[in-house]
Design a protein around this motif. Structure first.
Motif, PDB file in Angstrom:
ATOM      1  N   LEU A 147      20.781  -0.368 -20.035  1.00  0.00           N
ATOM      2  CA  LEU A 147      20.723  -0.362 -18.576  1.00  0.00           C
ATOM      3  C   LEU A 147      21.264  -1.674 -18.016  1.00  0.00           C
ATOM      4  O   LEU A 147      22.002  -1.687 -17.020  1.00  0.00           O
ATOM      5  N   GLY A 148      20.914  -2.776 -18.656  1.00  0.00           N
ATOM      6  CA  GLY A 148      21.439  -4.073 -18.224  1.00  0.00           C
ATOM      7  C   GLY A 148      22.953  -4.141 -18.357  1.00  0.00           C
ATOM      8  O   GLY A 148      23.639  -4.682 -17.478  1.00  0.00           O
ATOM      9  N   LEU A 149      23.490  -3.581 -19.439  1.00  0.00           N
ATOM     10  CA  LEU A 149      24.940  -3.546 -19.619  1.00  0.00           C
ATOM     11  C   LEU A 149      25.602  -2.687 -18.546  1.00  0.00           C
ATOM     12  O   LEU A 149      26.640  -3.060 -17.983  1.00  0.00           O
ATOM     13  N   ALA A 150      24.974  -1.534 -18.250  1.00  0.00           N
ATOM     14  CA  ALA A 150      25.513  -0.650 -17.215  1.00  0.00           C
ATOM     15  C   ALA A 150      25.520  -1.357 -15.863  1.00  0.00           C
ATOM     16  O   ALA A 150      26.485  -1.252 -15.097  1.00  0.00           O
ATOM     17  N   GLU A 151      24.445  -2.074 -15.571  1.00  0.00           N
ATOM     18  CA  GLU A 151      24.370  -2.810 -14.307  1.00  0.00           C
ATOM     19  C   GLU A 151      25.470  -3.865 -14.225  1.00  0.00           C
ATOM     20  O   GLU A 151      26.085  -4.067 -13.163  1.00  0.00           O
ATOM     21  N   ARG A 152      25.736  -4.507 -15.337  1.00  0.00           N
ATOM     22  CA  ARG A 152      26.751  -5.567 -15.363  1.00  0.00           C
ATOM     23  C   ARG A 152      28.164  -5.006 -15.194  1.00  0.00           C
ATOM     24  O   ARG A 152      29.021  -5.631 -14.569  1.00  0.00           O
ATOM     25  N   MET A 153      28.400  -3.809 -15.761  1.00  0.00           N
ATOM     26  CA  MET A 153      29.729  -3.222 -15.735  1.00  0.00           C
ATOM     27  C   MET A 153      29.957  -2.303 -14.531  1.00  0.00           C
ATOM     28  O   MET A 153      31.098  -1.940 -14.233  1.00  0.00           O
ATOM     29  N   ALA A 154      28.886  -1.920 -13.855  1.00  0.00           N
ATOM     30  CA  ALA A 154      28.984  -0.918 -12.783  1.00  0.00           C
ATOM     31  C   ALA A 154      29.809  -1.428 -11.609  1.00  0.00           C
ATOM     32  O   ALA A 154      29.792  -2.620 -11.277  1.00  0.00           O
ATOM     33  N   ARG A 155      30.519  -0.487 -10.970  1.00  0.00           N
ATOM     34  CA  ARG A 155      31.328  -0.809  -9.796  1.00  0.00           C
ATOM     35  C   ARG A 155      30.612  -0.451  -8.492  1.00  0.00           C
ATOM     36  O   ARG A 155      30.965  -0.966  -7.440  1.00  0.00           O
TER      37      ARG A 155
END
Length: 287
Positions: A147-155
């Protein structure tokens, strides 16, 4: 189980069903931590039905619009699913959303049918409690980091209206993973939505709506099974108290989380998941 314990578990369910921190995990963890009697699957299902009521009440306008659009959705499924949202009318979008929710439900339905008995044996029996807690702790940490990775990569650029059938398939597959306690249905679907570039609050809205059919099916089946086996008056009272508590707290949680995600990231939930997972490993080591 005492009535006050049913209220506590109802509060836990109402909070954790919608926050991306796994309701099924917390319903297992609380009795384990405090040496309470392990709650039955039927009681857990009653709590889930309570949070289902919260979703239905909160999104009643959207649900009614989707229901009224069923004839249109059935008459033009291919058109609705392949046409961009900005080219559809509001009524057509309601029909499209209905189809997307059906698509997102299918992977979780398959996983539930195939794995229900195994999950019950692995996570709802006293002899497997330590292994179950270890798996939950692992999933809390792993999914939290993802989830943290998704938050970091999310647009964070796509609205709910831009969601298509590919997004629904991906989010549905993520939802299917939530049969494993500690994963979190809302956490998995929110993570998938973020990876797809959907804005946080819109990803959460789709997540809540996509969970309704699965929660309803599982809840009704479990309650029917419990009724067929017979329930004491005390058990009925526990079911009702727990479900009502979960519904009230769940409604407040939906409102608060959607407001929160419009302005804030999911970082607090990432930290909570990792810290709580490590805490569970520590408890396993010292107990």
């Amino acid at each position: 189980m005492a009535i006050w314990q049913a209220i506590v578990l109802g509060i836990v369910q109402g909070l954790t069903e919608f926050l991306p921190i796994s309701s099924s995990a917390h319903l297992i963890i609380f009795p384990w931590l405090f040496d309470w009697q392990t709650s039955s699957l039927s009681f857990d299902a009653a709590l889930h039905l309570g949070t289902l009521v919260a979703v239905i009440v909160y999104f009643r306008a959207e649900i009614l619009r989707m229901l009224s659009a069923i004839p249109l959705a059935l008459s033009r499924p291919t058109y609705l699913l392949t046409t961009p949202g900005d080219e559809l009318t509001e009524r057509e979008m309601d029909g499209k959303l209905g189809w997307l929710l059906v698509i997102a439900t299918i992977p979780g339905l398959i996983a539930g049918v195939l794995l229900e008995s195994r999950i019950n044996d692995a996570f709802h029996t006293d002899e497997n409690s330590r292994t179950a807690i270890a798996v939950i702790a692992t999933m809390m940490i792993v999914v939290g980091l993802i989830l943290g990775l998704a938050e970091r990569m999310a647009r964070h650029v796509r609205s709910l209206g831009s969601v298509g059938w590919v997004d629904a398939v991906i989010i549905g597959c993520a939802q299917a993973l939530a049969v494993i306690p500690g994963t979190s249905r809302s956490g998995a679907t929110l993570t998938a939505g973020l990876f797809r570039g959907i804005r946080r609050a819109d990803a959460a809205r789709f997540s809540f709506l996509a969970g309704m059919p699965l929660i309803l099916g599982a809840g009704l089946k479990a309650v029917a099974d419990a009724a067929s086996e017979g329930m004491t008056q005390h058990e009925v009272v526990l079911f009702i108290v727990g479900a009502v508590t979960a519904a009230i707290v769940g409604f407040a949680t939906i409102w608060g989380l959607l407001k929160f995600l419009q302005r804030q990231s999911t970082a607090v939930f990432v930290v909570y998941r990792v810290v709580f997972g490590l805490f569970l490993f520590l408890m396993l080591a010292i107990r």
